[in-house]
Design an enzyme around this catalytic site. Sequence first.
Site, PDB file in Angstrom:
ATOM      1  N   ARG A 128       0.853  -1.184   0.000  1.00 57.44           N
ATOM      2  CA  ARG A 128       0.000   0.000   0.000  1.00 57.44           C
ATOM      3  C   ARG A 128       0.893   1.241   0.000  1.00 57.44           C
ATOM      4  O   ARG A 128       0.896   2.029   0.928  1.00 57.44           O
ATOM      5  CB  ARG A 128      -0.936  -0.006   1.199  1.00 57.44           C
ATOM      6  CG  ARG A 128      -1.628  -1.318   1.476  1.00 57.44           C
ATOM      7  CD  ARG A 128      -2.345  -1.917   0.293  1.00 57.44           C
ATOM      8  NE  ARG A 128      -3.549  -1.222  -0.091  1.00 57.44           N
ATOM      9  CZ  ARG A 128      -4.740  -1.399   0.461  1.00 57.44           C
ATOM     10  NH1 ARG A 128      -4.881  -2.244   1.431  1.00 57.44           N
ATOM     11  NH2 ARG A 128      -5.790  -0.738   0.022  1.00 57.44           N
ATOM     12  N   GLN A 133      -0.133   2.526  -6.018  1.00 58.40           N
ATOM     13  CA  GLN A 133      -1.559   2.852  -6.033  1.00 58.40           C
ATOM     14  C   GLN A 133      -2.246   2.540  -7.371  1.00 58.40           C
ATOM     15  O   GLN A 133      -3.381   2.091  -7.388  1.00 58.40           O
ATOM     16  CB  GLN A 133      -1.757   4.334  -5.720  1.00 58.40           C
ATOM     17  CG  GLN A 133      -2.382   4.549  -4.368  1.00 58.40           C
ATOM     18  CD  GLN A 133      -2.250   5.981  -3.897  1.00 58.40           C
ATOM     19  OE1 GLN A 133      -1.685   6.830  -4.581  1.00 58.40           O
ATOM     20  NE2 GLN A 133      -2.776   6.250  -2.729  1.00 58.40           N
ATOM     21  N   ASP A 136      -3.367  -1.112  -7.605  1.00 57.23           N
ATOM     22  CA  ASP A 136      -3.868  -1.688  -6.354  1.00 57.23           C
ATOM     23  C   ASP A 136      -5.337  -2.119  -6.485  1.00 57.23           C
ATOM     24  O   ASP A 136      -6.258  -1.316  -6.381  1.00 57.23           O
ATOM     25  CB  ASP A 136      -3.696  -0.640  -5.250  1.00 57.23           C
ATOM     26  CG  ASP A 136      -4.118  -1.145  -3.890  1.00 57.23           C
ATOM     27  OD1 ASP A 136      -4.607  -2.288  -3.800  1.00 57.23           O
ATOM     28  OD2 ASP A 136      -3.971  -0.386  -2.918  1.00 57.23           O
ATOM     29  N   SER A 139      -7.680  -1.421  -3.418  1.00 58.19           N
ATOM     30  CA  SER A 139      -8.232  -0.060  -3.340  1.00 58.19           C
ATOM     31  C   SER A 139      -9.331   0.151  -4.372  1.00 58.19           C
ATOM     32  O   SER A 139     -10.387   0.704  -4.062  1.00 58.19           O
ATOM     33  CB  SER A 139      -7.135   0.989  -3.576  1.00 58.19           C
ATOM     34  OG  SER A 139      -6.267   1.014  -2.493  1.00 58.19           O
ATOM     35  N   TYR A 232      -1.510   0.353   8.636  1.00 61.61           N
ATOM     36  CA  TYR A 232      -2.753  -0.352   8.949  1.00 61.61           C
ATOM     37  C   TYR A 232      -3.051  -0.274  10.444  1.00 61.61           C
ATOM     38  O   TYR A 232      -2.198   0.085  11.243  1.00 61.61           O
ATOM     39  CB  TYR A 232      -2.623  -1.833   8.577  1.00 61.61           C
ATOM     40  CG  TYR A 232      -2.675  -2.088   7.097  1.00 61.61           C
ATOM     41  CD1 TYR A 232      -3.886  -2.080   6.421  1.00 61.61           C
ATOM     42  CD2 TYR A 232      -1.518  -2.359   6.382  1.00 61.61           C
ATOM     43  CE1 TYR A 232      -3.941  -2.336   5.061  1.00 61.61           C
ATOM     44  CE2 TYR A 232      -1.559  -2.615   5.025  1.00 61.61           C
ATOM     45  CZ  TYR A 232      -2.776  -2.597   4.368  1.00 61.61           C
ATOM     46  OH  TYR A 232      -2.818  -2.852   3.034  1.00 61.61           O
TER      47      TYR A 232
HETATM   48  P1  NAD Z   1      -8.362  -2.023   5.790  1.00 56.91           P
HETATM   49  O1  NAD Z   1      -9.305  -2.578   4.765  1.00 56.91           O
HETATM   50  O2  NAD Z   1      -7.255  -2.871   6.300  1.00 56.91           O
HETATM   51  O3  NAD Z   1      -9.252  -1.589   7.059  1.00 56.91           O
HETATM   52  C1  NAD Z   1     -10.329  -0.686   6.923  1.00 56.91           C
HETATM   53  C2  NAD Z   1     -10.293   0.320   8.063  1.00 56.91           C
HETATM   54  O4  NAD Z   1     -10.657  -0.321   9.277  1.00 56.91           O
HETATM   55  C3  NAD Z   1      -8.928   0.958   8.309  1.00 56.91           C
HETATM   56  O5  NAD Z   1      -9.049   2.361   8.200  1.00 56.91           O
HETATM   57  C4  NAD Z   1      -8.592   0.525   9.734  1.00 56.91           C
HETATM   58  O6  NAD Z   1      -7.849   1.501  10.443  1.00 56.91           O
HETATM   59  C5  NAD Z   1      -9.964   0.318  10.314  1.00 56.91           C
HETATM   60  N1  NAD Z   1     -10.005  -0.509  11.538  1.00 56.91           N
HETATM   61  C6  NAD Z   1      -9.375  -1.675  11.811  1.00 56.91           C
HETATM   62  N2  NAD Z   1      -9.686  -2.113  13.049  1.00 56.91           N
HETATM   63  C7  NAD Z   1     -10.562  -1.207  13.566  1.00 56.91           C
HETATM   64  C8  NAD Z   1     -11.254  -1.108  14.806  1.00 56.91           C
HETATM   65  N3  NAD Z   1     -11.113  -2.018  15.766  1.00 56.91           N
HETATM   66  N4  NAD Z   1     -12.054  -0.041  15.003  1.00 56.91           N
HETATM   67  C9  NAD Z   1     -12.219   0.893  14.026  1.00 56.91           C
HETATM   68  N5  NAD Z   1     -11.597   0.850  12.842  1.00 56.91           N
HETATM   69  C10 NAD Z   1     -10.771  -0.188  12.614  1.00 56.91           C
HETATM   70  O7  NAD Z   1      -7.799  -0.628   5.363  1.00 56.91           O
HETATM   71  P2  NAD Z   1      -7.549  -0.016   3.919  1.00 56.91           P
HETATM   72  O8  NAD Z   1      -8.798   0.560   3.417  1.00 56.91           O
HETATM   73  O9  NAD Z   1      -6.875  -1.029   3.095  1.00 56.91           O
HETATM   74  O10 NAD Z   1      -6.568   1.176   4.270  1.00 56.91           O
HETATM   75  C11 NAD Z   1      -5.618   1.073   5.326  1.00 56.91           C
HETATM   76  C12 NAD Z   1      -4.590   2.185   5.192  1.00 56.91           C
HETATM   77  O11 NAD Z   1      -3.813   2.015   4.018  1.00 56.91           O
HETATM   78  C13 NAD Z   1      -5.188   3.560   5.091  1.00 56.91           C
HETATM   79  O12 NAD Z   1      -4.299   4.447   5.741  1.00 56.91           O
HETATM   80  C14 NAD Z   1      -5.166   3.861   3.629  1.00 56.91           C
HETATM   81  O13 NAD Z   1      -5.170   5.244   3.337  1.00 56.91           O
HETATM   82  C15 NAD Z   1      -3.859   3.215   3.271  1.00 56.91           C
HETATM   83  N6  NAD Z   1      -3.813   2.867   1.867  1.00 56.91           N
HETATM   84  C16 NAD Z   1      -2.768   3.297   1.137  1.00 56.91           C
HETATM   85  C17 NAD Z   1      -2.713   2.949  -0.203  1.00 56.91           C
HETATM   86  C18 NAD Z   1      -1.581   3.381  -1.040  1.00 56.91           C
HETATM   87  O14 NAD Z   1      -0.891   4.314  -0.672  1.00 56.91           O
HETATM   88  N7  NAD Z   1      -1.357   2.691  -2.135  1.00 56.91           N
HETATM   89  C19 NAD Z   1      -3.693   2.185  -0.772  1.00 56.91           C
HETATM   90  C20 NAD Z   1      -4.759   1.760   0.014  1.00 56.91           C
HETATM   91  C21 NAD Z   1      -4.795   2.094   1.349  1.00 56.91           C
END
Ligand code: NAD
Length: 377
Positions: A128, A133, A136, A139, A232
């Site tokens: 990530r 991106q 991905d 996403s 994460y």
């Molecule tokens: P994910 O699918 O792993 O989880 C979804 C959300 O659930 C996350 O925001 C996480 O913090 C939240 N979560 C987990 N346990 C929780 C709890 N007990 N209570 C409340 N919330 C909880 O996450 P994601 O959508 O894949 O994204 C995770 C991170 O990665 C984010 O910061 C996102 O911006 C980043 N990201 C970066 C890229 C990139 O730069 N290529 C791409 C995708 C995501």
Amino acid sequence: MTSRIVGVPKETAPHERRVALVPDEVQRLVKNGLQVVVAAGAGNGAYFSDADYEAAGARIAPSNEAVVEAADILPAVHPLEMPLLDRLNEGAVLLHMWRSEQTLDADAYLERAARRQASVYALDHIPRTTRAQFLDVLSSQATVAGYKAVLVGAEQSPHLFPMLTTAAGTIRPARVLVIGAGVAGLQAIATARRLGAQVFAYDIRRAAQADAESVGARFLASPVIAEGEGGYARALTDDEKQQVHQFLKGHVAQMDVIITTAQVPGRPAPRIVTEDMIEAMKPGSVIVDMAADSGGNCAFSEPGRTVVHGGVIIVGPVNLPSSAPIAASRLFSKNIFNFLDLMKAADEALAAPADDEILEATCILYRGKPVKEYSHA
Ligand code: NAD
């Protein structure tokens, strides 16, 4: 290099309507000197006809067997059906999601692919990072899922989302809480806002507050911050869970619709909305548990079913991206094109994991050899 053949199978997972490559990207691949063969009907679920693929320069093959026998590179949404692996061309390259297929016997799959000296790239292992991106799939598909989850919630809700001022009186906007403000959650917040709801968000990562507020949510600042590796969340301790429970219970009771999206990498989804929280909600409230098929964020939720408990409607959707198959396939297809482009840039032979951090992170079998411990969580 001889012209490589990209093969697009028809997805066979139940209710799967997506296709890994759409005609636009087929056309771009053909322009780049590749040949493309597509299984008859592969795009039907997403409304791309065989004629559309032919017009883009693809050849239509009568079956998945014929596609696999013709192809050097096989992009797909899900892993291939096991018997197809015996038909792979030697050294074939497979690109598909890995963790999406819960029933897959991973060891048998890789062993069978290895017999054909194949390489397997797990698209859902893409790091990530900013650089990754554009390819991905997690996403791109989470974006579609977050949007659709809100529509499911709005459809089930006995309320309207926007505030309405009419001659008969004023209706207050629905109160929507999005739990987990990652990719899917942010899209859910933005969608619920566009529908006119009053939107709240909750997450345990520090960065989530600014993200959620930037798309229009009021953030419920968690008493617990729990960040793990790679940006994460991490799993909470029992004591932290207790604190969160105390904090959230009152808020949850006030909501008309809750969308839960929380995930912790490598673990079952965390249980956040508990039985007693649901029992304190008003009848007619709706919960859409986007994590229903990965452990469930919400008590009582069941994948693929709608359960009513004490008048609270709990929906456990599965494969939401497939319910918007045109959009989801278009985005998936762009991710695949970019991945193939990266492979080509890294190595003319199309599969050299050590040459690139993204290829290294995603490659689980390289020319018949397991690359690293793979995650099937
Ligand atoms: P994910 O699918 O792993 O989880 C979804 C959300 O659930 C996350 O925001 C996480 O913090 C939240 N979560 C987990 N346990 C929780 C709890 N007990 N209570 C409340 N919330 C909880 O996450 P994601 O959508 O894949 O994204 C995770 C991170 O990665 C984010 O910061 C996102 O911006 C980043 N990201 C970066 C890229 C990139 O730069 N290529 C791409 C995708 C995501």
